[in-house]
Design a protein around this motif. Structure first.
Motif, mmCIF file in Angstrom:
data_model
loop_
_atom_site.group_PDB
_atom_site.id
_atom_site.type_symbol
_atom_site.label_atom_id
_atom_site.label_comp_id
_atom_site.label_asym_id
_atom_site.label_seq_id
_atom_site.Cartn_x
_atom_site.Cartn_y
_atom_site.Cartn_z
ATOM 1 N N ALA A 130 37.494 38.350 34.803
ATOM 2 C CA ALA A 130 37.328 39.470 33.854
ATOM 3 C C ALA A 130 37.401 40.795 34.598
ATOM 4 N N LYS A 131 36.852 40.801 35.804
ATOM 5 C CA LYS A 131 36.889 42.017 36.618
ATOM 6 C C LYS A 131 38.333 42.313 37.054
ATOM 7 N N GLU A 132 39.028 41.262 37.448
ATOM 8 C CA GLU A 132 40.435 41.447 37.856
ATOM 9 C C GLU A 132 41.275 42.012 36.711
ATOM 10 N N LYS A 133 40.956 41.548 35.517
ATOM 11 C CA LYS A 133 41.670 42.054 34.340
ATOM 12 C C LYS A 133 41.507 43.572 34.222
ATOM 13 N N VAL A 134 40.307 44.045 34.457
ATOM 14 C CA VAL A 134 40.048 45.484 34.382
ATOM 15 C C VAL A 134 40.832 46.221 35.476
ATOM 16 N N LEU A 135 40.874 45.620 36.668
ATOM 17 C CA LEU A 135 41.643 46.250 37.750
ATOM 18 C C LEU A 135 43.140 46.234 37.427
ATOM 19 N N ASP A 136 43.581 45.186 36.724
ATOM 20 C CA ASP A 136 44.987 45.151 36.286
ATOM 21 C C ASP A 136 45.267 46.283 35.296
ATOM 22 N N LEU A 137 44.318 46.520 34.409
ATOM 23 C CA LEU A 137 44.488 47.618 33.443
ATOM 24 C C LEU A 137 44.515 48.966 34.171
ATOM 25 N N ALA A 138 43.632 49.091 35.163
ATOM 26 C CA ALA A 138 43.608 50.336 35.947
ATOM 27 C C ALA A 138 44.959 50.526 36.633
ATOM 28 N N LYS A 139 45.498 49.418 37.131
ATOM 29 C CA LYS A 139 46.797 49.487 37.825
ATOM 30 C C LYS A 139 47.889 50.001 36.864
ATOM 31 N N ILE A 140 47.851 49.549 35.622
ATOM 32 C CA ILE A 140 48.856 50.012 34.656
ATOM 33 C C ILE A 140 48.679 51.515 34.406
ATOM 34 N N LEU A 141 47.424 51.951 34.334
ATOM 35 C CA LEU A 141 47.185 53.391 34.134
ATOM 36 C C LEU A 141 47.700 54.217 35.308
ATOM 37 N N THR A 142 47.753 53.618 36.501
ATOM 38 C CA THR A 142 48.243 54.391 37.659
ATOM 39 C C THR A 142 49.733 54.711 37.549
ATOM 40 N N ASN A 143 50.433 54.092 36.595
ATOM 41 C CA ASN A 143 51.802 54.549 36.310
ATOM 42 C C ASN A 143 51.784 56.039 35.992
ATOM 43 N N TYR A 144 50.691 56.482 35.369
ATOM 44 C CA TYR A 144 50.552 57.892 35.002
ATOM 45 C C TYR A 144 49.738 58.684 36.023
ATOM 46 N N THR A 145 48.744 58.027 36.619
ATOM 47 C CA THR A 145 47.781 58.780 37.436
ATOM 48 C C THR A 145 48.029 58.631 38.939
ATOM 49 N N MET A 146 48.886 57.716 39.317
ATOM 50 C CA MET A 146 49.209 57.362 40.707
ATOM 51 C C MET A 146 48.081 56.634 41.429
ATOM 52 N N ARG A 147 46.838 57.091 41.251
ATOM 53 C CA ARG A 147 45.718 56.321 41.783
ATOM 54 C C ARG A 147 44.545 56.440 40.823
ATOM 55 N N LEU A 148 43.656 55.472 40.900
ATOM 56 C CA LEU A 148 42.488 55.498 40.022
ATOM 57 C C LEU A 148 41.342 54.799 40.746
ATOM 58 N N ARG A 149 40.259 55.542 40.923
ATOM 59 C CA ARG A 149 39.099 54.948 41.587
ATOM 60 C C ARG A 149 38.241 54.276 40.525
ATOM 61 N N VAL A 150 37.971 52.988 40.730
ATOM 62 C CA VAL A 150 37.173 52.243 39.754
ATOM 63 C C VAL A 150 35.830 51.877 40.385
ATOM 64 N N HIS A 151 34.762 52.300 39.742
ATOM 65 C CA HIS A 151 33.417 51.967 40.217
ATOM 66 C C HIS A 151 32.935 50.778 39.395
ATOM 67 N N ILE A 152 32.517 49.727 40.080
ATOM 68 C CA ILE A 152 32.036 48.560 39.341
ATOM 69 C C ILE A 152 30.529 48.418 39.528
ATOM 70 N N VAL A 153 29.842 48.372 38.401
ATOM 71 C CA VAL A 153 28.376 48.349 38.433
ATOM 72 C C VAL A 153 27.890 47.089 37.714
ATOM 73 N N SER A 154 26.915 46.431 38.303
ATOM 74 C CA SER A 154 26.389 45.207 37.686
ATOM 75 C C SER A 154 25.255 45.510 36.705
ATOM 76 N N LEU A 155 25.360 44.944 35.525
ATOM 77 C CA LEU A 155 24.316 45.113 34.509
ATOM 78 C C LEU A 155 23.512 43.828 34.311
ATOM 79 N N THR A 156 23.752 42.859 35.185
ATOM 80 C CA THR A 156 23.152 41.533 34.976
ATOM 81 C C THR A 156 21.638 41.605 34.783
ATOM 82 N N LYS A 157 20.983 42.279 35.736
ATOM 83 C CA LYS A 157 19.516 42.300 35.675
ATOM 84 C C LYS A 157 19.039 43.007 34.395
ATOM 85 N N ILE A 158 19.654 44.121 34.075
ATOM 86 C CA ILE A 158 19.263 44.863 32.869
ATOM 87 C C ILE A 158 19.462 44.006 31.628
#
Ligand code: ATP
Ligand code: MG
Length: 399
Positions: free
Chosen positions: A222-250
């Motif tokens: 599921a996380k890789e899927k999000v990074l794949d989506l970010a990669k598609i957006l880089t067609n427009y942005t060239m790079r995109l920093r993605v911060h991944i935060v865990s909500l498991t405990k919450i």
């Protein structure tokens, strides 16, 4: 046949004193992309940017370069011109053999010539007339219409060469990426949030992205899927920093301590608090979400108020008034749809309440919130943050 790429300015033309800042950004972005593809000269002249291949390899890669140009915000049209020697005989030859086949399907046209080289022996109206004649004789059925032609055939006589072109493809539009400051995109694996990111990027917002996961309830895939989506957006942005935060405990604490019908709302308040912290740390002046009014229980006006009330910076929701169908249309056009619809779980779908609150009262929400040490949990979750820089060219980089 050597071709050059012409990029037409959009609303940047209307900018007054700031116009040159915008132009500098657009040229820089084209040059950064061009460097990755090959040896191109990128320059500006009369509201058009020209991209000229400088060697054989660059000529061969012109399709890829055109694709890149179509993803730079600020240009409304991108077209290709044939470049040839500056004499009338060659020009007419190119019109007949190279340009004519691209004009099939158009019913009417007009020819327009421009001479920046005033030493060229013919005047513009005479060049137009000859080029018009060549089109008429080589495109079956086409007619001249000088008032509202389907397509304009243009010949430009320049210092070193002549450029011949007709028609144009749509450019990315908008205003230059990065000209509106920075914004933090809440990026899920769904259809909506990548579209929201695209829309704000198009309005010049430089994106930073945050994604919430809930491992092991959500998977690595599921996380890789999000990074794949970010990669598609880089067609427009060239790079995109993605911060991944865990909500498991919450999420586990919420499940055990909160009334089920408030669960999603509470989760969204945590998401917002963590996002706000990140926005402040990374100089983002706005938060961007893919919410659309009434789409789900957490997107009613009252529910939106519950998350809205927490922030001191604007939340941009570019999809708020759009139907799913309209969102999907954009999603397809930017290429995220097929990835968005891959079936992986999102943290929002973990422990989803059966009957979520659609008209929550803020004081009731605060009462729920006070059952847990909110600020501490936000701090703790923030510490789980990992950063992945997704690039258009090259591998993802872990920071
Ligand atoms: P999407 O297609 O973007 O997932 P959605 O219709 O599923 O949208 P929700 O799940 O209610 O809507 O989420 C609304 C918005 O909240 C999303 O558009 C996104 O901006 C943000 N969001 C939801 N889940 C996450 C997540 N796991 N990480 C980051 N942002 C999220
Ligand atoms: Mg979602």
């Amino acid at each position: 046949m050597k071709e050059v790429i012409l990029c037409k300015y959009g609303e940047v033309i209307l900018k007054g004193a700031n116009r040159s800042d915008f132009e500098v950004k657009m040229l820089k972005q084209l040059r950064q992309r061009a460097r990755r593809i090959g040896n191109y000269k990128v320059y500006y002249s009369q509201s058009t940017v020209y991209i000229e291949p400088l060697d054989e390899e660059a000529i061969e890669n012109i399709d890829e370069m055109t694709y890149q140009a179509k993803h730079v915000f600020g240009f409304v049209g991108v077209s290709r011109a044939f470049a040839c020697e500056k004499n009338m005989e060659t020009i007419l030859q190119v019109v007949k053999t190279e340009l004519a086949p691209t004009l099939k399907g158009y019913k009417t046209f007009k020819a327009e010539a421009k001479r920046s080289d005033k030493k060229f022996p013919m005047k513009s109206p005479d060049i137009s007339a000859e080029v018009g004649g060549a089109v008429l004789s080589s495109v079956p059925g086409i007619k001249v219409d000088v008032r509202s032609p389907d397509v304009v055939v243009r010949v430009e006589i320049r210092e070193n060469e002549a450029f011949i072109h007709a028609g144009q493809e749509k450019g990315a539009g908008g205003i230059p990426y990065g000209s509106s400051g920075r914004g933090l995109l809440l990026l899920s694996g769904g259809i909506d949030s990548p579209v929201a990111g695209f829309m704000m990027a198009k309005r010049g917002v430089q994106l930073e992205a945050i994604h919430f996961e809930s491992y092991p309830y959500t998977s690595e895939r599921a996380k890789e899927k999000v990074l794949d989506l970010a990669k598609i957006l880089t067609n427009y942005t060239m790079r995109l920093r993605v911060h991944i935060v865990s909500l498991t405990k919450i999420q586990e604490l919420l499940r055990d301590n909160c009334e089920e019908e408030y669960f999603t709302l509470m989760l969204r308040r945590y998401m917002m608090a963590i996002s706000l912290k990140l926005a402040h740390d990374y100089d983002c002046e706005a938060i961007i979400t893919g919410e659309s009014l009434g789409q789900v229980a957490s997107q009613t006006m009252k529910a939106i108020n519950v998350t809205n009330s927490m922030t001191d910076i604007p939340i941009f929701r570019p999809l708020i008034g759009m139907d799913k169908e309209e969102i999907i249309k954009i999603s397809r056009s930017i290429g995220t749809f097929d990835t968005s619809t891959l079936p992986f779980e999102d943290c929002c779908t973990v422990f989803t309440p059966r009957h979520p609150r659609t008209r929550p009262e803020l004081d009731k929400v605060i009462e729920q919130q006070n059952r847990l040490p909110f600020d501490e949990l936000v701090e703790e979750a923030y510490k789980t943050k990992e950063i992945i820089v997704v690039k258009q060219f090259g591998e993802n980089k872990f920071e």
